[in-house]
Design a protein around this motif. Structure first.
Motif, PDB file in Angstrom:
ATOM      1  N   UNK A  66       0.849  -1.123  -0.097  1.00  8.53           N
ATOM      2  CA  UNK A  66      -0.014   0.109  -0.021  1.00  8.53           C
ATOM      3  C   UNK A  66       0.876   1.282   0.069  1.00  8.53           C
ATOM      4  N   UNK A  67       0.551   2.109  -0.861  1.00  5.43           N
ATOM      5  CA  UNK A  67       1.338   3.368  -0.989  1.00  5.43           C
ATOM      6  C   UNK A  67       0.285   4.402  -0.770  1.00  5.43           C
ATOM      7  N   UNK A  68       0.589   5.372   0.451  1.00  5.40           N
ATOM      8  CA  UNK A  68      -0.437   6.234   1.088  1.00  5.40           C
ATOM      9  C   UNK A  68       0.431   7.837   1.368  1.00  5.40           C
ATOM     10  N   UNK A  69      -0.373   8.675   0.813  1.00  6.59           N
ATOM     11  CA  UNK A  69       0.220  10.165   0.960  1.00  6.59           C
ATOM     12  C   UNK A  69      -0.659  10.725   2.062  1.00  6.59           C
ATOM     13  N   UNK A  70      -0.077  11.118   3.129  1.00  7.76           N
ATOM     14  CA  UNK A  70      -0.776  11.650   4.111  1.00  7.76           C
ATOM     15  C   UNK A  70      -1.171  13.306   4.083  1.00  7.76           C
ATOM     16  N   UNK A  71      -1.435  13.704   3.009  1.00 12.68           N
ATOM     17  CA  UNK A  71      -1.766  15.074   2.481  1.00 12.68           C
ATOM     18  C   UNK A  71      -3.039  15.236   1.813  1.00 12.68           C
ATOM     19  N   UNK A  72      -3.390  16.538   1.779  1.00 14.46           N
ATOM     20  CA  UNK A  72      -4.757  16.604   0.913  1.00 14.46           C
ATOM     21  C   UNK A  72      -4.357  17.411  -0.263  1.00 14.46           C
ATOM     22  N   UNK A  73      -3.335  17.825  -0.926  1.00 15.64           N
ATOM     23  CA  UNK A  73      -3.296  18.582  -2.066  1.00 15.64           C
ATOM     24  C   UNK A  73      -2.063  17.842  -2.883  1.00 15.64           C
ATOM     25  N   UNK A  74      -1.868  16.630  -2.790  1.00 16.10           N
ATOM     26  CA  UNK A  74      -1.094  15.834  -3.659  1.00 16.10           C
ATOM     27  C   UNK A  74      -1.658  14.379  -3.900  1.00 16.10           C
ATOM     28  N   UNK A  75      -1.675  13.719  -4.945  1.00 15.66           N
ATOM     29  CA  UNK A  75      -2.300  12.336  -5.281  1.00 15.66           C
ATOM     30  C   UNK A  75      -1.424  11.189  -5.597  1.00 15.66           C
ATOM     31  N   UNK A  76      -2.013  10.083  -5.633  1.00 22.29           N
ATOM     32  CA  UNK A  76      -1.155   9.228  -6.077  1.00 22.29           C
ATOM     33  C   UNK A  76      -1.758   8.397  -7.442  1.00 22.29           C
ATOM     34  N   UNK A  77      -1.225   8.222  -8.357  1.00 21.65           N
ATOM     35  CA  UNK A  77      -1.940   7.408  -9.373  1.00 21.65           C
ATOM     36  C   UNK A  77      -0.839   6.456 -10.051  1.00 21.65           C
ATOM     37  N   UNK A  78      -1.327   5.261 -10.864  1.00 22.66           N
ATOM     38  CA  UNK A  78      -0.579   4.344 -11.372  1.00 22.66           C
ATOM     39  C   UNK A  78      -0.659   4.508 -12.808  1.00 22.66           C
ATOM     40  N   UNK A  79       0.408   4.650 -13.303  1.00 21.93           N
ATOM     41  CA  UNK A  79       0.262   5.198 -14.941  1.00 21.93           C
ATOM     42  C   UNK A  79       1.674   5.121 -15.663  1.00 21.93           C
ATOM     43  N   UNK A  80       1.832   5.315 -16.837  1.00 24.14           N
ATOM     44  CA  UNK A  80       2.915   5.274 -17.691  1.00 24.14           C
ATOM     45  C   UNK A  80       3.825   6.737 -17.177  1.00 24.14           C
TER      46      UNK A  80
END
Ligand code: ZN
Length: 138
Positions: free
Chosen positions: A42-56
């Protein structure tokens, strides 16, 4: 067989207001440290203004992601949140992207597609961003 739980934290520093960073190697390293050969990361960012996505992680696509987010979240628009903070667009962008990813682990490595990379999407940088990685499995 016993279930292992590993939890680690890494941080990255973003250098622009909008930026897409490939953090796959950081997650691979945590999986390797965990000793888990089959399970989930699990990859988690404890923030409200950046995100995580899986892509190229193709440079043109990384710029397209930024342009897409700008076009749809409209930085500087009269959002209600901008009355107290100038980053409503980044909160909205995170709500669309999400703040985590769950990735299968097999043979002690991330079991991802050839072109898949784990991308941290900064929308209110530059900032230091924390990434919490939890690996569970056998
Ligand atoms: Zn805010």
């Amino acid at each position: 067989m016993a279930c292992k739980v590993y939890q680690g934290e890494a941080s990255v520093r973003t250098t622009d207001r909008f930026q897409v960073l490939d953090v796959t190697n950081i997650v691979e390293e945590a999986v390797s440290k965990s000793g888990v050969t089959r399970g989930i990361a699990s990859v988690y960012v404890p923030h409200t203004t950046c995100g995580i996505t899986v892509n190229e992680a193709e440079p043109g696509l990384m710029r397209d992601i930024v342009e897409f987010l700008k076009e749809h979240t409209k930085p500087g628009a009269p959002w209600m949140h901008n009355r107290i903070d100038d980053n409503a667009h980044a909160h909205l962008g995170q709500s669309v992207l999400g703040h985590h990813a769950s990735i299968p682990v097999a043979d002690g490595r991330l079991y991802i597609g050839t072109w898949q990379r784990i991308l941290l999407v900064e929308m209110d940088g530059p900032r230091r961003r924390r990434i919490i990685i939890t690996v569970i499995g056998e």
